[in-house]
Scaffold this motif. Structure first.
Motif, short mmCIF file in Angstrom:
data_model
loop_
_atom_site.label_atom_id
_atom_site.label_comp_id
_atom_site.label_asym_id
_atom_site.label_seq_id
_atom_site.Cartn_x
_atom_site.Cartn_y
_atom_site.Cartn_z
N MET A 167 0.84 -1.21 0.00
CA MET A 167 0.00 0.00 0.00
C MET A 167 0.87 1.25 0.00
SD MET A 167 -3.05 1.18 0.03
CE MET A 167 -4.02 2.57 0.50
N LYS A 168 1.90 1.22 0.85
CA LYS A 168 2.79 2.37 0.94
C LYS A 168 3.51 2.60 -0.38
CE LYS A 168 6.00 4.35 4.22
NZ LYS A 168 6.85 4.11 5.39
N LYS A 169 3.93 1.46 -1.01
CA LYS A 169 4.63 1.58 -2.30
C LYS A 169 3.72 2.15 -3.37
CE LYS A 169 7.96 -1.60 -3.45
NZ LYS A 169 8.31 -2.96 -3.88
N THR A 170 2.46 1.73 -3.37
CA THR A 170 1.49 2.22 -4.34
C THR A 170 1.28 3.72 -4.19
OG1 THR A 170 0.35 0.10 -4.33
CG2 THR A 170 -0.85 1.97 -5.22
N ILE A 171 1.14 4.17 -2.96
CA ILE A 171 0.94 5.61 -2.70
C ILE A 171 2.14 6.41 -3.18
CG2 ILE A 171 0.72 7.35 -0.89
CD1 ILE A 171 -0.92 5.31 0.70
N LYS A 172 3.35 5.89 -2.90
CA LYS A 172 4.56 6.59 -3.34
C LYS A 172 4.64 6.66 -4.86
CE LYS A 172 7.63 5.84 0.61
NZ LYS A 172 8.89 5.20 1.07
N ARG A 173 4.29 5.56 -5.50
CA ARG A 173 4.34 5.52 -6.96
C ARG A 173 3.36 6.52 -7.57
NH1 ARG A 173 3.52 0.40 -7.79
NH2 ARG A 173 1.31 0.52 -8.32
N GLN A 174 2.13 6.53 -7.03
CA GLN A 174 1.12 7.46 -7.52
C GLN A 174 1.54 8.90 -7.28
OE1 GLN A 174 -1.39 6.58 -9.38
NE2 GLN A 174 -0.79 4.43 -9.16
N TYR A 175 2.19 9.13 -6.15
CA TYR A 175 2.67 10.48 -5.85
C TYR A 175 3.71 10.91 -6.87
CZ TYR A 175 5.35 14.20 -3.62
OH TYR A 175 6.02 15.37 -3.37
N ARG A 176 4.63 10.02 -7.23
CA ARG A 176 5.67 10.36 -8.22
C ARG A 176 5.05 10.66 -9.57
NH1 ARG A 176 8.45 5.91 -5.97
NH2 ARG A 176 8.02 4.66 -7.84
N ILE A 177 4.07 9.85 -9.94
CA ILE A 177 3.40 10.07 -11.23
C ILE A 177 2.67 11.41 -11.23
CG2 ILE A 177 1.56 9.27 -12.76
CD1 ILE A 177 2.28 6.42 -11.92
N ALA A 178 1.91 11.69 -10.16
CA ALA A 178 1.17 12.95 -10.07
C ALA A 178 2.11 14.14 -10.09
CB ALA A 178 0.32 12.96 -8.80
N ARG A 179 3.20 14.02 -9.37
CA ARG A 179 4.17 15.11 -9.33
C ARG A 179 4.79 15.34 -10.69
NH1 ARG A 179 9.62 14.94 -5.64
NH2 ARG A 179 10.52 16.90 -6.32
N TYR A 180 5.08 14.25 -11.39
CA TYR A 180 5.69 14.35 -12.71
C TYR A 180 4.74 15.01 -13.71
CZ TYR A 180 8.05 12.92 -16.98
OH TYR A 180 8.68 12.92 -18.19
N VAL A 181 3.49 14.51 -13.72
CA VAL A 181 2.49 15.06 -14.65
C VAL A 181 2.24 16.52 -14.34
CG1 VAL A 181 0.09 14.94 -15.38
CG2 VAL A 181 1.40 12.84 -15.10
N PHE A 182 2.14 16.87 -13.05
CA PHE A 182 1.91 18.26 -12.66
C PHE A 182 3.04 19.14 -13.18
CE2 PHE A 182 2.56 21.81 -9.71
CZ PHE A 182 1.32 22.40 -9.75
N TYR A 183 4.26 18.65 -13.06
CA TYR A 183 5.41 19.42 -13.52
C TYR A 183 5.35 19.61 -15.03
CZ TYR A 183 10.16 20.37 -15.05
OH TYR A 183 11.24 20.93 -15.67
N ARG A 184 5.10 18.52 -15.76
CA ARG A 184 5.10 18.60 -17.22
C ARG A 184 3.93 19.44 -17.74
NH1 ARG A 184 8.80 14.94 -19.58
NH2 ARG A 184 8.18 15.91 -21.54
#
Length: 214
Positions: A1-18
């Motif tokens: 669960m923790k890994k999933t949240i971290k992965r989703q956070y990285r994706i969201a952060r990346y998309v937000f940046y781009r």
């Protein structure tokens, strides 16, 4: 669960940046693309079709321009979504208006909600198309009297102009590409290539940022 949240956070952060990091030149291309697209549609209405009492310029086109020229790398801005979304929404909007002409609250709600569901089913989600369905029910008498002609003119005629303008303007600069090119999401999701992904940016600053967010 923790890994999933971290992965989703990285994706969201990346998309937000781009999605939000734009160089000054990008603002110019956004302005040029939007201006040409809306001016072309408005010009057709004012110069060529006024005597026929046709309507070309509807509000949802402005919202489409936000995606096409302000966030061209968004999956919601891609040609399939632009064309399919507006096509489905216009047909559904008119059909509901014909079935329930005297209950504005009900026809409006059904038109928008059904349009969203069908866009989900067909994978043609395009948020401005929701307004296209709504306009078919709450628009002026000029619009509501068009019936299914509304799909051809103004909707698909305007969509064709928007698409052609986006294909031209968004491919002039080497830092823009429309439709978007795929890039690997391996580092972000661990699931191989994403079906939809932001355009591959040749800017070195973006590449360094991609590395920092891992």
């Amino acid at each position: 669960m923790k890994k999933t949240i971290k992965r989703q956070y990285r994706i969201a952060r990346y998309v937000f940046y781009r999605e939000t990091l734009l160089e000054p030149i990008d603002h110019l291309w956004t302005f040029i693309g939007t201006f040409i697209a809306i001016a072309s549609i408005g010009g057709l209405q004012q110069v060529g079709f006024t005597q026929q009492d046709s309507v070309f310029l509807i509000g949802s086109f402005g919202a489409s321009c936000v995606l096409l020229f302000g966030a061209a790398n968004s999956p919601l801005a891609q040609p399939r979504n632009l064309v399919g979304g507006h096509l489905l929404a216009s047909i559904i909007g008119v059909a509901i208006h014909k079935l329930i002409p005297d209950q504005l609250w009900l026809s409006s709600a059904l038109a928008v909600s059904l349009s969203i569901v069908f866009m989900q089913i067909t994978k043609t989600m395009h948020p401005p198309a929701g307004a296209t369905a709504l306009i078919a029910n709450i628009g002026s008498e000029k619009i509501t009297s068009l019936g299914f002609s509304y799909t051809l003119t103004p909707v698909m005629t305007g969509v064709a102009i928007l698409l052609l303008t986006a294909l031209l303007v968004n491919n002039i600069s080497s830092k823009r590409s429309y439709p978007v090119r795929s890039f690997s999401w391996n580092r972000l999701s661990g699931k191989g290539r994403g079906r939809f992904s932001p355009v591959h940016d040749k800017n070195a600053a973006n590449r360094s940022t991609d590395q920092r967010i891992e």
